[in-house]
Design an enzyme around this catalytic site. Sequence first.
Site, mmCIF file in Angstrom:
data_model
loop_
_atom_site.group_PDB
_atom_site.id
_atom_site.type_symbol
_atom_site.label_atom_id
_atom_site.label_comp_id
_atom_site.label_asym_id
_atom_site.label_seq_id
_atom_site.Cartn_x
_atom_site.Cartn_y
_atom_site.Cartn_z
ATOM 1 C CG ASP A 7 -1.428 1.184 1.373
ATOM 2 O OD1 ASP A 7 -1.735 2.571 0.709
ATOM 3 O OD2 ASP A 7 -2.583 1.419 2.454
ATOM 4 N NE ARG B 120 -10.637 13.296 -14.541
ATOM 5 C CZ ARG B 120 -11.701 12.458 -14.636
ATOM 6 N NH1 ARG B 120 -12.633 13.347 -13.601
ATOM 7 N NH2 ARG B 120 -12.197 11.598 -15.226
ATOM 8 C CE1 TYR C 259 -4.671 11.470 -12.208
ATOM 9 C CE2 TYR C 259 -5.806 12.511 -13.783
ATOM 10 C CZ TYR C 259 -5.149 11.633 -12.805
ATOM 11 O OH TYR C 259 -4.563 11.109 -13.907
ATOM 12 C CB THR D 128 -6.203 1.589 -17.862
ATOM 13 O OG1 THR D 128 -7.514 2.902 -17.458
ATOM 14 C CG2 THR D 128 -5.255 2.089 -17.932
ATOM 15 N N PRO D 129 -8.276 -0.540 -16.517
ATOM 16 C CG PRO D 129 -8.884 -2.382 -15.385
ATOM 17 C CD PRO D 129 -7.636 -1.338 -16.644
HETATM 18 P P1 NAD Z 1 -5.631 1.540 -12.080
HETATM 19 O O1 NAD Z 1 -6.257 3.101 -11.828
HETATM 20 O O2 NAD Z 1 -6.712 0.949 -13.690
HETATM 21 O O3 NAD Z 1 -4.596 1.021 -11.980
HETATM 22 C C1 NAD Z 1 -4.212 1.415 -10.093
HETATM 23 C C2 NAD Z 1 -3.691 -0.061 -9.725
HETATM 24 O O4 NAD Z 1 -3.252 0.826 -8.661
HETATM 25 C C3 NAD Z 1 -4.609 -0.601 -9.313
HETATM 26 O O5 NAD Z 1 -4.451 -1.655 -9.498
HETATM 27 C C4 NAD Z 1 -4.690 -0.214 -7.906
HETATM 28 O O6 NAD Z 1 -5.854 -1.754 -6.930
HETATM 29 C C5 NAD Z 1 -3.300 0.048 -7.018
HETATM 30 N N1 NAD Z 1 -3.406 1.201 -6.286
HETATM 31 C C6 NAD Z 1 -4.768 1.852 -5.860
HETATM 32 N N2 NAD Z 1 -4.500 2.843 -4.425
HETATM 33 C C7 NAD Z 1 -3.598 2.103 -4.128
HETATM 34 C C8 NAD Z 1 -2.632 2.057 -3.059
HETATM 35 N N3 NAD Z 1 -2.512 2.751 -2.258
HETATM 36 N N4 NAD Z 1 -0.731 1.721 -3.381
HETATM 37 C C9 NAD Z 1 -1.065 0.626 -3.737
HETATM 38 N N5 NAD Z 1 -1.975 0.408 -5.163
HETATM 39 C C10 NAD Z 1 -3.190 1.142 -5.070
HETATM 40 O O7 NAD Z 1 -4.261 2.470 -14.150
HETATM 41 P P2 NAD Z 1 -4.273 2.668 -14.456
HETATM 42 O O8 NAD Z 1 -5.888 4.023 -15.072
HETATM 43 O O9 NAD Z 1 -3.713 2.611 -15.158
HETATM 44 O O10 NAD Z 1 -3.730 4.582 -14.285
HETATM 45 C C11 NAD Z 1 -2.700 4.093 -14.014
HETATM 46 C C12 NAD Z 1 -1.339 5.586 -13.437
HETATM 47 O O11 NAD Z 1 -1.589 6.311 -15.132
HETATM 48 C C13 NAD Z 1 -2.138 6.224 -12.628
HETATM 49 O O12 NAD Z 1 -1.537 7.397 -11.749
HETATM 50 C C14 NAD Z 1 -3.107 7.300 -13.118
HETATM 51 O O13 NAD Z 1 -3.472 8.534 -12.071
HETATM 52 C C15 NAD Z 1 -2.064 7.451 -14.407
HETATM 53 N N6 NAD Z 1 -2.624 8.345 -15.555
HETATM 54 C C16 NAD Z 1 -3.817 7.261 -15.907
HETATM 55 C C17 NAD Z 1 -4.762 7.466 -16.553
HETATM 56 C C18 NAD Z 1 -5.613 7.274 -17.414
HETATM 57 O O14 NAD Z 1 -6.357 7.367 -18.882
HETATM 58 N N7 NAD Z 1 -5.703 5.780 -17.419
HETATM 59 C C19 NAD Z 1 -4.651 8.463 -17.904
HETATM 60 C C20 NAD Z 1 -3.163 9.620 -17.654
HETATM 61 C C21 NAD Z 1 -2.637 8.903 -15.900
#
Ligand code: NAD
Length: 242
Positions: free
Chosen positions: A55, A141, A144, A179-180
């Site tokens: 975590d 956002r 964020y 992504t999920p």
């Molecule tokens: P996601 O949000 O689907 O998954 C995030 C993962 O982080 C999950 O497996 C979750 O269990 C884990 N997580 C959550 N809280 C946690 C904690 N306290 N400790 C450890 N793990 C934890 O993933 P994504 O959409 O691929 O995003 C990954 C990163 O990319 C994030 O930082 C997100 O902000 C960034 N991002 C995503 C997008 C997008 O459109 N998906 C765009 C820009 C940036």
Amino acid sequence: MNRMLGKVVVITGAGQGIGKAAAELFAAEGARVIATDINAASLAQLENCETRQLDVLDAEAIVQFSQETGPVNVLFNCAGYVHNGTILDCDEKAWQFSFDINVTSMYRMVRAFLPGMITTGNGSIINMSSVASSIKGAPNRFAYGMTKAAVIGFTKAVAADFVTQGVRCNAICPGTVQTPSLEQRMHATGDYDTAYKNFVARQPMGRLGSAQEIAELALYLASDAAAFTTGTTHIIDGGWSN
Ligand code: NAD
């Protein structure tokens, strides 16, 4: 096939989405990958990676984890959270939570793993930011974008301080990636089709990004191919911010 041979990699938030795609790609390129996430069940699905429940809000667990692993070559801080809404929707608790998970987590991870990189004179830190940051204001956002802008400043400061000690630090700034968690956010609107169309409508390329495409950029930054690259913000957004 062997762009990461001999490298030890730690990734946070690697249970799904971009973190998972990066973990499996790095492993396929020969790295020893220690994939971490808060969600042990999702980690169990990963292929060819060591896994460790972690975590990123738990300061003590991070220190203990870094002592267990010893020096690593690559740290990919990927865990993150999207708060939906404007400043008026963001009370102090929500503000603090966003900052803790998106920024303080990186502070803790870098403090834990940077000393090992300095000792070996070799390290690549990759921090997950976003185009929704200091690059572009995105509606609803607020927290964020604030935290992802902080990630850029954080990245540049670390890069400047350790550039002569073999440690690189770069940020990735994706646009909208399928992504999920994005799927969940679209379902949560109550009208998935409209939410999906709205996300695609702001993409000049007419499509969303894939986790694999972002993982390929992370692979480049992690590998020795990027040995001359530090302190940068890599936009990968299908032209959204152009
Ligand atoms: P996601 O949000 O689907 O998954 C995030 C993962 O982080 C999950 O497996 C979750 O269990 C884990 N997580 C959550 N809280 C946690 C904690 N306290 N400790 C450890 N793990 C934890 O993933 P994504 O959409 O691929 O995003 C990954 C990163 O990319 C994030 O930082 C997100 O902000 C960034 N991002 C995503 C997008 C997008 O459109 N998906 C765009 C820009 C940036």
